[in-house]
Design an enzyme around this catalytic site. Structure first.
Site, PDB file in Angstrom:
ATOM      1  CD1 TRP A   1     -76.658 -53.883 -35.699  1.00 16.77           C
ATOM      2  CD2 TRP A   1     -78.091 -55.209 -36.818  1.00 16.77           C
ATOM      3  NE1 TRP A   1     -75.935 -54.858 -36.354  1.00 16.77           N
ATOM      4  CE2 TRP A   1     -76.782 -55.664 -37.045  1.00 16.77           C
ATOM      5  CE3 TRP A   1     -79.158 -55.880 -37.413  1.00 16.77           C
ATOM      6  CZ2 TRP A   1     -76.507 -56.774 -37.847  1.00 16.77           C
ATOM      7  CZ3 TRP A   1     -78.894 -56.983 -38.203  1.00 16.77           C
ATOM      8  CH2 TRP A   1     -77.590 -57.425 -38.412  1.00 16.77           C
TER       9      TRP A   1
ATOM     10  CG  ASP B   1     -83.545 -58.419 -34.420  1.00 17.60           C
ATOM     11  OD1 ASP B   1     -83.241 -59.602 -34.201  1.00 17.60           O
ATOM     12  OD2 ASP B   1     -82.754 -57.597 -34.927  1.00 17.60           O
TER      13      ASP B   1
ATOM     14  CE  LYS C   1     -74.676 -60.483 -31.612  1.00 15.71           C
ATOM     15  NZ  LYS C   1     -73.707 -59.630 -32.214  1.00 15.71           N
TER      16      LYS C   1
HETATM   17  C1  LMR Z   1     -73.124 -55.860 -33.982  1.00 21.24           C
HETATM   18  O1  LMR Z   1     -74.092 -55.075 -33.941  1.00 21.24           O
HETATM   19  O2  LMR Z   1     -71.951 -55.505 -33.768  1.00 21.24           O
HETATM   20  C2  LMR Z   1     -73.377 -57.303 -34.256  1.00 21.24           C
HETATM   21  O3  LMR Z   1     -74.728 -57.565 -34.315  1.00 21.24           O
HETATM   22  C3  LMR Z   1     -72.593 -57.818 -35.394  1.00 21.24           C
HETATM   23  C4  LMR Z   1     -73.044 -57.323 -36.719  1.00 21.24           C
HETATM   24  O4  LMR Z   1     -73.206 -58.148 -37.605  1.00 21.24           O
HETATM   25  O5  LMR Z   1     -73.212 -56.116 -36.904  1.00 21.24           O
END
Ligand code: LMR
Length: 428
Positions: free
Chosen positions: A157, A238, A274
């Protein structure tokens, strides 16, 4: 003698006129323009597009079958209960609402989990998953006894990297995704985790890996647990998608619960954005498995020391909503079926998207659309194809080719598949 700032000022006047002069005179004259956020910046572009055809597949936020944000019926009921209860608006304690953190821990670890039963789980409410990660990394930067290096999967992420760096950790990476198979590179992952110096911090996505949608199998998690134990690494989980990945909260918590059973002293970040659709309520938790109650008390005290100067104490409403749902049998069961409904709708969209791409003879192998899990699909689209989709078809996604499956529905999936097919064939 000229001071640095007057020198800058006079240089800029002679250089190119009044705008620059004005800029140089300002305190913020040297603040550089930053790039847009790779995920939330996509939403900004989407909002600026006036086409009725536009689709935002950037941010991971669930949409219902007609493309609208979805407030879960169980959440609506909990809102009514809270309204009727007319609770006060007092400050929460620094570590949040106690019934909330208890229920959050039970959801993740299970009521009978040893750290809970033995009163050795330190837990605090957080500003959703991001806040949990920020507290967790800050805690490690201060108190982790080993090297302050965190290993993140490649890819991960996007926000993981700045969160860890801003907290003062050094960021390194381990292999995760295999572009050739569009699946997990398990051998590469194991090799890198084994090669990391003993006692490294290893961040693991508990389920629904973001951005790839590719998770280890249960057998692979067991192997990973052995490696992490053998190398005395510190597992940092996470878990932003419990229930959302498979539709089953137990299945999605498998890795965390297995690691706890194996005696790992892990750290866990949770988000209720989510799985309860509470995106803007910013409600989450972070917990640390400690050796005993006395250690838990010390960890708790340091969590307070980190949180108090950051935001003092967390917001109350989202935590009350979660507690109202998780703490009531009927609402809890209703929520379980709603979370399954969301997961199932996404699975259905995967099927439809796959079928349409194949029907359109789209070059490439698209089986991963169906095998990936959770909110996202890592399509394999190239940055130029992503740009063409935005410019020519009003379809927005992150430049790594990730799409939020939750934004597809029966009204837009065909248009999306047709546009992707054209982009891949170079016909857009
Ligand atoms: C995403 O990856 O789109 C979500 O977790 C929202 C974010 O804050 O990035």
């Amino acid at each position: 003698m000229l001071t640095a700032s007057t020198a800058l000022f006079s240089r800029s006047i002679t250089k190119s006129g009044s705008t620059l002069a004005r800029r140089s005179a300002s305190i913020w004259a040297n603040v550089p323009q930053g790039p847009p956020d790779p995920i939330l910046g996509v939403t900004e572009k989407f909002k600026a597009d006036k086409s009725p055809k536009k689709i935002n597949l950037g941010v991971g936020a669930y949409r219902d079958g007609s493309g609208k944000p979805y407030v879960l019926p169980s959440v609506k009921k909990a809102e009514k209960l809270l309204f009727d209860a007319a609770g006060d608006k007092e400050y929460l304690p620094i570590t949040g609402l106690a019934p909330f953190t208890k229920l959050a821990a039970e959801l993740a670890y299970g009521k009978d989990s040893k750290p809970l039963v033995e009163n050795r789980l330190a837990i605090t409410q957080s500003i959703s998953g991001t806040g949990a990660l920020r507290i967790g990394t800050a805690f490690l930067a201060r108190h982790y006894p080993g090297a302050k290096t965190i290993y993140l999967p490649t890819p991960t992420w996007g926000n993981h990297i700045p969160i860890a760096k801003d907290s003062g950790l050094e960021v390194k990476h381990y292999t995760y995704f295999d572009k050739k198979t569009v699946g997990l590179d398990f051998e590469g992952m194991k090799a890198d985790i084994k090669a990391a110096p003993e006692g490294s911090i290893i961040l693991l996505h508990a389920c629904a890996h973001n951005p790839t949608g590719v998770d280890p199998t249960e057998a692979q998690w067991r192997e990973l647990s052995d490696i992490v134990k053998e190398k005395k690494h510190f597992p940092f989980f996470d878990m932003a998608y419990q229930g959302f990945a498979s539709g089953d909260i137990l299945k999605d918590a498998y890795a965390v619960r297995y690691f706890v059973e194996q005696g790992h002293q892990l750290l866990l970040c949770q988000s209720f954005a989510k799985n309860l659709g509470l995106y803007g309520e910013r409600v989450g938790a972070i917990s640390f498995v400690c050796a005993d109650a006395e250690e838990k008390a010390r960890v708790d005290s340091q969590l307070k020391i980190i949180i108090r100067p950051l935001y003092s104490n967390p917001p109350v409403h989202g935590a009350r909503l979660v507690s109202a749902i998780l703490g009531d049998e009927a609402l809890y069961n209703e929520w379980l079926s709603e979370v399954k409904g969301m997961a199932d709708r996404i699975i259905d969209m995967r099927e439809k998207l796959y079928n349409k791409l194949v029907e359109l003879n789209t070059p490439g192998e698209w089986g991963h659309i169906k095998s990936q899990i959770g909110m996202f699909s890592f399509t394999g689209l190239k940055p130029e194809q992503v740009d063409a989709l935005a410019e020519k078809a009003h379809i927005y996604l992150t430049r790594d080719g990730r799409i939020s499956m939750a934004a597809l529905n029966s009204n837009n999936v065909e248009y999306f598949a047709e546009s992707v097919s054209k982009a891949v064939k170079g016909e857009l």
